[in-house]
Motif scaffolding. Sequence first.
Motif, PDB file in Angstrom:
ATOM      1  N   THR A  53      19.177  39.588 -36.744  1.00  0.00           N
ATOM      2  CA  THR A  53      18.602  39.368 -35.421  1.00  0.00           C
ATOM      3  C   THR A  53      18.723  37.907 -35.014  1.00  0.00           C
ATOM      4  O   THR A  53      18.994  37.593 -33.849  1.00  0.00           O
ATOM      5  N   GLY A  54      18.514  36.992 -35.963  1.00  0.00           N
ATOM      6  CA  GLY A  54      18.677  35.572 -35.655  1.00  0.00           C
ATOM      7  C   GLY A  54      20.079  35.244 -35.203  1.00  0.00           C
ATOM      8  O   GLY A  54      20.277  34.453 -34.267  1.00  0.00           O
ATOM      9  N   ALA A  55      21.080  35.854 -35.839  1.00  0.00           N
ATOM     10  CA  ALA A  55      22.466  35.615 -35.436  1.00  0.00           C
ATOM     11  C   ALA A  55      22.736  36.162 -34.041  1.00  0.00           C
ATOM     12  O   ALA A  55      23.381  35.504 -33.206  1.00  0.00           O
ATOM     13  N   VAL A  56      22.235  37.367 -33.761  1.00  0.00           N
ATOM     14  CA  VAL A  56      22.408  37.952 -32.422  1.00  0.00           C
ATOM     15  C   VAL A  56      21.701  37.091 -31.378  1.00  0.00           C
ATOM     16  O   VAL A  56      22.229  36.845 -30.283  1.00  0.00           O
ATOM     17  N   ASP A  57      20.506  36.625 -31.705  1.00  0.00           N
ATOM     18  CA  ASP A  57      19.744  35.770 -30.789  1.00  0.00           C
ATOM     19  C   ASP A  57      20.525  34.506 -30.444  1.00  0.00           C
ATOM     20  O   ASP A  57      20.615  34.106 -29.272  1.00  0.00           O
ATOM     21  N   PHE A  58      21.102  33.876 -31.448  1.00  0.00           N
ATOM     22  CA  PHE A  58      21.872  32.655 -31.212  1.00  0.00           C
ATOM     23  C   PHE A  58      23.080  32.926 -30.318  1.00  0.00           C
ATOM     24  O   PHE A  58      23.325  32.201 -29.342  1.00  0.00           O
ATOM     25  N   VAL A  59      23.843  33.960 -30.625  1.00  0.00           N
ATOM     26  CA  VAL A  59      25.063  34.244 -29.866  1.00  0.00           C
ATOM     27  C   VAL A  59      24.735  34.588 -28.413  1.00  0.00           C
ATOM     28  O   VAL A  59      25.356  34.075 -27.474  1.00  0.00           O
ATOM     29  N   LEU A  60      23.738  35.453 -28.214  1.00  0.00           N
ATOM     30  CA  LEU A  60      23.436  35.917 -26.860  1.00  0.00           C
ATOM     31  C   LEU A  60      22.816  34.832 -25.987  1.00  0.00           C
ATOM     32  O   LEU A  60      23.028  34.826 -24.764  1.00  0.00           O
ATOM     33  N   ASN A  61      22.052  33.909 -26.584  1.00  0.00           N
ATOM     34  CA  ASN A  61      21.263  32.999 -25.769  1.00  0.00           C
ATOM     35  C   ASN A  61      21.727  31.545 -25.790  1.00  0.00           C
ATOM     36  O   ASN A  61      21.462  30.814 -24.833  1.00  0.00           O
ATOM     37  N   ALA A  62      22.392  31.108 -26.852  1.00  0.00           N
ATOM     38  CA  ALA A  62      22.902  29.736 -26.872  1.00  0.00           C
ATOM     39  C   ALA A  62      24.236  29.622 -26.141  1.00  0.00           C
ATOM     40  O   ALA A  62      24.492  28.619 -25.457  1.00  0.00           O
ATOM     41  N   LEU A  63      25.089  30.640 -26.247  1.00  0.00           N
ATOM     42  CA  LEU A  63      26.413  30.553 -25.622  1.00  0.00           C
ATOM     43  C   LEU A  63      26.364  30.443 -24.097  1.00  0.00           C
ATOM     44  O   LEU A  63      27.176  29.709 -23.519  1.00  0.00           O
ATOM     45  N   PRO A  64      25.464  31.140 -23.379  1.00  0.00           N
ATOM     46  CA  PRO A  64      25.416  30.932 -21.926  1.00  0.00           C
ATOM     47  C   PRO A  64      25.133  29.488 -21.533  1.00  0.00           C
ATOM     48  O   PRO A  64      25.753  28.951 -20.608  1.00  0.00           O
ATOM     49  N   GLY A  65      24.198  28.830 -22.227  1.00  0.00           N
ATOM     50  CA  GLY A  65      23.899  27.441 -21.919  1.00  0.00           C
ATOM     51  C   GLY A  65      25.055  26.524 -22.253  1.00  0.00           C
ATOM     52  O   GLY A  65      25.413  25.627 -21.475  1.00  0.00           O
ATOM     53  N   ALA A  66      25.681  26.746 -23.416  1.00  0.00           N
ATOM     54  CA  ALA A  66      26.825  25.925 -23.800  1.00  0.00           C
ATOM     55  C   ALA A  66      27.980  26.106 -22.818  1.00  0.00           C
ATOM     56  O   ALA A  66      28.626  25.127 -22.412  1.00  0.00           O
ATOM     57  N   GLY A  67      28.225  27.355 -22.426  1.00  0.00           N
ATOM     58  CA  GLY A  67      29.297  27.604 -21.470  1.00  0.00           C
ATOM     59  C   GLY A  67      29.026  26.963 -20.119  1.00  0.00           C
ATOM     60  O   GLY A  67      29.941  26.406 -19.483  1.00  0.00           O
ATOM     61  N   ALA A  68      27.777  27.018 -19.667  1.00  0.00           N
ATOM     62  CA  ALA A  68      27.431  26.396 -18.385  1.00  0.00           C
ATOM     63  C   ALA A  68      27.637  24.882 -18.437  1.00  0.00           C
ATOM     64  O   ALA A  68      28.132  24.282 -17.469  1.00  0.00           O
ATOM     65  N   ALA A  69      27.266  24.249 -19.554  1.00  0.00           N
ATOM     66  CA  ALA A  69      27.449  22.802 -19.682  1.00  0.00           C
ATOM     67  C   ALA A  69      28.933  22.438 -19.641  1.00  0.00           C
ATOM     68  O   ALA A  69      29.320  21.441 -19.014  1.00  0.00           O
ATOM     69  N   LEU A  70      29.776  23.216 -20.295  1.00  0.00           N
ATOM     70  CA  LEU A  70      31.211  22.937 -20.264  1.00  0.00           C
ATOM     71  C   LEU A  70      31.775  23.122 -18.861  1.00  0.00           C
ATOM     72  O   LEU A  70      32.613  22.330 -18.401  1.00  0.00           O
ATOM     73  N   LEU A  71      31.316  24.146 -18.140  1.00  0.00           N
ATOM     74  CA  LEU A  71      31.775  24.354 -16.761  1.00  0.00           C
ATOM     75  C   LEU A  71      31.335  23.213 -15.843  1.00  0.00           C
ATOM     76  O   LEU A  71      32.039  22.866 -14.891  1.00  0.00           O
ATOM     77  N   LEU A  72      30.165  22.632 -16.137  1.00  0.00           N
ATOM     78  CA  LEU A  72      29.671  21.512 -15.336  1.00  0.00           C
ATOM     79  C   LEU A  72      30.309  20.186 -15.740  1.00  0.00           C
ATOM     80  O   LEU A  72      30.017  19.153 -15.126  1.00  0.00           O
ATOM     81  N   GLY A  73      31.143  20.203 -16.786  1.00  0.00           N
ATOM     82  CA  GLY A  73      31.833  18.989 -17.207  1.00  0.00           C
ATOM     83  C   GLY A  73      31.006  18.041 -18.031  1.00  0.00           C
ATOM     84  O   GLY A  73      31.267  16.833 -18.044  1.00  0.00           O
ATOM     85  N   TRP A  74      30.042  18.561 -18.789  1.00  0.00           N
ATOM     86  CA  TRP A  74      29.165  17.698 -19.568  1.00  0.00           C
ATOM     87  C   TRP A  74      29.700  17.419 -20.967  1.00  0.00           C
ATOM     88  O   TRP A  74      29.104  16.631 -21.705  1.00  0.00           O
ATOM     89  N   GLY A  75      30.752  18.049 -21.376  1.00  0.00           N
ATOM     90  CA  GLY A  75      31.359  17.779 -22.671  1.00  0.00           C
ATOM     91  C   GLY A  75      30.674  18.502 -23.814  1.00  0.00           C
ATOM     92  O   GLY A  75      29.657  19.193 -23.632  1.00  0.00           O
ATOM     93  N   PRO A  76      31.200  18.339 -25.033  1.00  0.00           N
ATOM     94  CA  PRO A  76      30.668  19.061 -26.204  1.00  0.00           C
ATOM     95  C   PRO A  76      29.212  18.741 -26.519  1.00  0.00           C
ATOM     96  O   PRO A  76      28.446  19.640 -26.871  1.00  0.00           O
ATOM     97  N   VAL A  77      28.818  17.471 -26.407  1.00  0.00           N
ATOM     98  CA  VAL A  77      27.431  17.118 -26.724  1.00  0.00           C
ATOM     99  C   VAL A  77      26.482  17.761 -25.722  1.00  0.00           C
ATOM    100  O   VAL A  77      25.429  18.312 -26.085  1.00  0.00           O
ATOM    101  N   GLY A  78      26.855  17.728 -24.450  1.00  0.00           N
ATOM    102  CA  GLY A  78      26.044  18.400 -23.442  1.00  0.00           C
ATOM    103  C   GLY A  78      25.964  19.894 -23.679  1.00  0.00           C
ATOM    104  O   GLY A  78      24.928  20.521 -23.442  1.00  0.00           O
TER     105      GLY A  78
END
Length: 444
Positions: free
Chosen positions: A92-117
């Motif tokens: 469940t922890g792995a599913v939680d990470f994939v489903l909920n961290a990736l949207p935020g990471a993807g949004a930051a990359l689309l906004l041009g904030w880079g890997p740290v963002g």
Amino acid sequence: MHDTTMLLIELGAILLGLGLIGRFAGRFGLSPVPLYLLVGLAFGSGGLLPLSASGDFVAVGADIGVILLLLMLGLEYSASELVDSLRTQYPTGAVDFVLNALPGAGAALLLGWGPVGAVALGGVTWISSSGVIAKVLADLGRLGNRETPVVLGVLVIEDLSMALYLPLLTALLAGLGLAGAGIALLISLGTVALVLYVALRHGRLVSRAVSSDNPEMLLLVVLGLTLLVAGVAQELQVSAAVGAFLVGIALSGEVAEGARKILAPLRDLFAAVFFVFFGLSTDPNEIPPVLLTALALAAATTLTKIATGWYAARRAAIGPRGRWRAGGTLVARGEFSIVIAGLASAAEPRIGPLAAAYVLILVFVGPLATRWTEPLASWLLRRPRAVAGRPTDAPADSATGPEAGAPASPATGAPADSARGAEAGAPEGIARWPSGRRRRDDRS
């Protein structure tokens, strides 16, 4: 007017206002958390009447509030229960990470904030708010529900993940590279492993050393030990909140029970201060430019959190209605998201307003989702069955047979609810959080 006089007046007005707001919310069966945030927005920078004398005190009180919230959560677990929960809940922890961290990471990359963002915003969208969820579950009287241990299992995995994530993020923000991040992770892992070892092997000795028949002495020792460990953990870049959580795990038995009773009023007081401080630290004028982005991100991660809770409850053999309740309960974001945004704002200033708007939205939506996800899902899923000629008045979650996923007791036909092992996804002791009461049957 003297500074001390103004401090007393402002604090008195804040606490009195929070008390009245809490009574108002309770009258209508609502959680007061969103209203606490509105109070903070009204009296913060850019608000209607900014506070001048009590800002520093409220900031310290907010830090103590987060520490007490996590301490009280840790007091509900023994180290063995925690290890058992991790063994059964890691998928469940792995599913939680994939489903909920990736949207935020993807949004930051689309906004041009880079890997740290991307790493920072992924953490903001990943972690649910233990503080908000604990408060809402208590307000709605769901502490004994069968899905509550499942929710706690997800929260505990997230909280422990912060012991690894926060040092990694801090190293990346400081530009230390992979070597520096690796050292930070090793320190964090060593700290967590040491505390768990002491709790497992010598927990009784720790509890005996802290134990006291005098409530005043018990309060002073437990609170002092918690603040001390939290400060050391913060210095080691492990997070003060995680340090407090680990202190709670190290205490067990009568000591933990007594500490829960005497610390509960302090937790409620400083937790309210924390939510007010979050509003105080947010400038309302910075929210409108990022509101649409925050709304889109909130909508996406609301659905992914509901899916996470539904999956976790399904693995624990909870019936359909309990699955939806578990999903709705996990929606709220809060303290850790703000901590992450605060760390990242120095490297990426744009993350602060977006994270503030995002968390504000989900702190408001979270209590509503906790209350209404299951009724709405039951209504939507019941409509097709009515068309097919099936009865629509039968409960969607009987929890008495194969449909509920819980085996029935041979003697009574009731769910076999008195024991939970790996199949249920959480050990029996976890079901008592945070009031010590056993769970009730899965019901609406």
